[in-house]
Design a protein around this motif. Structure first.
Motif, PDB file in Angstrom:
ATOM      1  N   HIS A   3       0.880  -1.620  -0.087  1.00  0.00           N
ATOM      2  CA  HIS A   3      -0.267  -0.092   0.248  1.00  0.00           C
ATOM      3  C   HIS A   3       1.070   1.051  -0.019  1.00  0.00           C
ATOM      4  O   HIS A   3       0.495   2.469  -0.443  1.00  0.00           O
ATOM      5  N   PRO A  34       1.571   9.217   5.927  1.00  0.00           N
ATOM      6  CA  PRO A  34       1.694   7.617   5.706  1.00  0.00           C
ATOM      7  C   PRO A  34       2.384   7.177   5.070  1.00  0.00           C
ATOM      8  O   PRO A  34       2.858   5.730   5.077  1.00  0.00           O
ATOM      9  N   ARG A 182     -10.593  -3.539  14.154  1.00  0.00           N
ATOM     10  CA  ARG A 182     -11.268  -1.761  13.255  1.00  0.00           C
ATOM     11  C   ARG A 182     -12.522  -3.148  12.823  1.00  0.00           C
ATOM     12  O   ARG A 182     -11.782  -4.403  11.796  1.00  0.00           O
ATOM     13  N   VAL A 187      -5.835  -5.306  13.607  1.00  0.00           N
ATOM     14  CA  VAL A 187      -4.798  -4.180  12.008  1.00  0.00           C
ATOM     15  C   VAL A 187      -3.857  -4.465  13.217  1.00  0.00           C
ATOM     16  O   VAL A 187      -3.948  -2.990  14.024  1.00  0.00           O
ATOM     17  N   ARG A 189      -0.274  -2.113  12.210  1.00  0.00           N
ATOM     18  CA  ARG A 189       0.656  -1.180  11.977  1.00  0.00           C
ATOM     19  C   ARG A 189       2.047  -0.549  11.894  1.00  0.00           C
ATOM     20  O   ARG A 189       2.036  -0.605  13.393  1.00  0.00           O
ATOM     21  N   CYS A 191       4.316   2.355  12.991  1.00  0.00           N
ATOM     22  CA  CYS A 191       3.054   3.683  14.032  1.00  0.00           C
ATOM     23  C   CYS A 191       4.816   4.695  13.986  1.00  0.00           C
ATOM     24  O   CYS A 191       5.953   4.417  14.316  1.00  0.00           O
ATOM     25  N   LEU A 231      -0.957   5.536  13.351  1.00  0.00           N
ATOM     26  CA  LEU A 231      -0.248   4.417  12.508  1.00  0.00           C
ATOM     27  C   LEU A 231      -0.391   4.292  11.091  1.00  0.00           C
ATOM     28  O   LEU A 231      -1.622   5.159  10.516  1.00  0.00           O
ATOM     29  N   GLY A 233      -1.147   3.926   8.234  1.00  0.00           N
ATOM     30  CA  GLY A 233      -2.582   3.232   6.658  1.00  0.00           C
ATOM     31  C   GLY A 233      -2.696   3.353   5.486  1.00  0.00           C
ATOM     32  O   GLY A 233      -1.575   3.861   5.557  1.00  0.00           O
ATOM     33  N   ARG A 234      -2.947   2.904   4.852  1.00  0.00           N
ATOM     34  CA  ARG A 234      -2.937   3.101   3.680  1.00  0.00           C
ATOM     35  C   ARG A 234      -2.954   4.058   2.647  1.00  0.00           C
ATOM     36  O   ARG A 234      -2.076   4.117   2.149  1.00  0.00           O
ATOM     37  N   ASP A 235      -4.074   5.405   3.181  1.00  0.00           N
ATOM     38  CA  ASP A 235      -3.818   6.480   3.006  1.00  0.00           C
ATOM     39  C   ASP A 235      -3.804   8.026   3.372  1.00  0.00           C
ATOM     40  O   ASP A 235      -3.766   8.592   3.377  1.00  0.00           O
ATOM     41  N   ARG A 236      -3.752   7.475   4.270  1.00  0.00           N
ATOM     42  CA  ARG A 236      -4.013   8.365   5.533  1.00  0.00           C
ATOM     43  C   ARG A 236      -2.806   8.022   7.278  1.00  0.00           C
ATOM     44  O   ARG A 236      -3.038   6.812   7.283  1.00  0.00           O
ATOM     45  N   TYR A 238      -3.775   6.858  10.911  1.00  0.00           N
ATOM     46  CA  TYR A 238      -4.927   7.345  11.701  1.00  0.00           C
ATOM     47  C   TYR A 238      -3.852   7.488  14.044  1.00  0.00           C
ATOM     48  O   TYR A 238      -2.813   6.363  13.961  1.00  0.00           O
TER      49      TYR A 238
END
Length: 247
Positions: A3, A34, A182, A187, A189, A191, A231, A233-236, A238
């Motif tokens: 991603h 991200p 989630r 999940v 990730r 961070c 964290l 994320g795929r495009d942002r 968190y």
């Protein structure tokens, strides 16, 4: 990894990261991106950590074969985040290469990519435990740590409190990650981890693993009541308080 590569391909020069998160570390504004980079607008500095370039080659030298594409993938993501912010200074926080031989044996085409990214800006390689001798025939300067703009940049987090130690520290080494629940699934990730006093960077290299924030190696590094995991994320980004993590 996939991603981040996909996100990197969508970036054009000067386009702000809509999914980035602004935080403050020791009174200094910082932007968690991200893609895994930290941008400091006041000084025009971009910080990345634990690139672990040539990890596949290092394993091959030991007779363990990995796909030999980790360095180009990591550099493509790095190129994208540099394109996004056009920083004046790039700081790479140690373990830039996976072993002492990595930069010396870096293929010419990959060396040229780094040279192109460094052109017109200052580039600083912080020495890490995997590559304590610095880089070979690459642009920029090598140092064990850097004091700049009210912050201290080093590879391994300090256990010494206060100025010159943990206060205002940006460090890597531990590859922080965190787990959240989630939609009834766990999940995990990489961070950014910060309590507002210090910040630990996620590992930028595509083959680098992660260490959970609840691992004993993290004990004593943060005020857990103030600790937030940002964290990737795929495009942002968190942002989740430590108390709301699972693990």
């Amino acid at each position: 990894m996939m991603h981040r590569l996909a996100l990197a391909r969508t970036i054009s020069g000067g386009v702000a990261a809509t999914g980035a998160e602004e935080i403050v570390v020791n009174g200094v504004l910082a932007v968690c991106d991200p893609l895994g980079g930290l941008y400091l607008p006041e000084t025009g500095m971009l910080v990345v950590s634990d690139l672990h370039l040539e990890k596949g080659a290092a394993f091959a030298r030991r007779g363990m074969m990995l796909p030999p594409y980790d360095t180009i993938a990591t550099l493509n993501i790095l190129s994208a985040v540099i394109s996004r912010y056009d920083p004046k200074v790039v700081v790479s926080l140690g373990d830039n290469f996976h072993d002492r031989k990595g930069s010396e044996h870096l293929p010419t085409d990959l060396r040229s990519l780094i040279t192109a990214m460094a052109r017109g800006r200052d580039w600083i390689w912080i020495n890490g435990n995997h590559d304590p001798d610095g880089t070979v025939d690459l642009p920029g300067a090598c140092t064990d740590e850097l004091l700049y703009g009210g912050l201290v940049f080093r590879h391994e987090p300090s256990l010494i409190p206060g100025p010159g130690g943990s206060k205002g520290e940006i460090a890597g080494h531990l590859h922080p990650s965190a787990t959240v629940r989630r939609r009834e699934k766990s999940v995990r990730r990489p961070c950014f981890a910060s309590d507002g006093v210090r910040l630990l960077m996620p590992a930028f290299g595509v083959l680098a693993g992660g260490l959970d924030l609840r691992h004993r190696a993290m004990h004593g590094l943060f005020d857990r009541e103030a600790l937030v995991a940002h964290l990737l994320g795929r495009d942002r980004i968190y942002s989740v308080r430590y108390a709301n993590l699972i693990g």
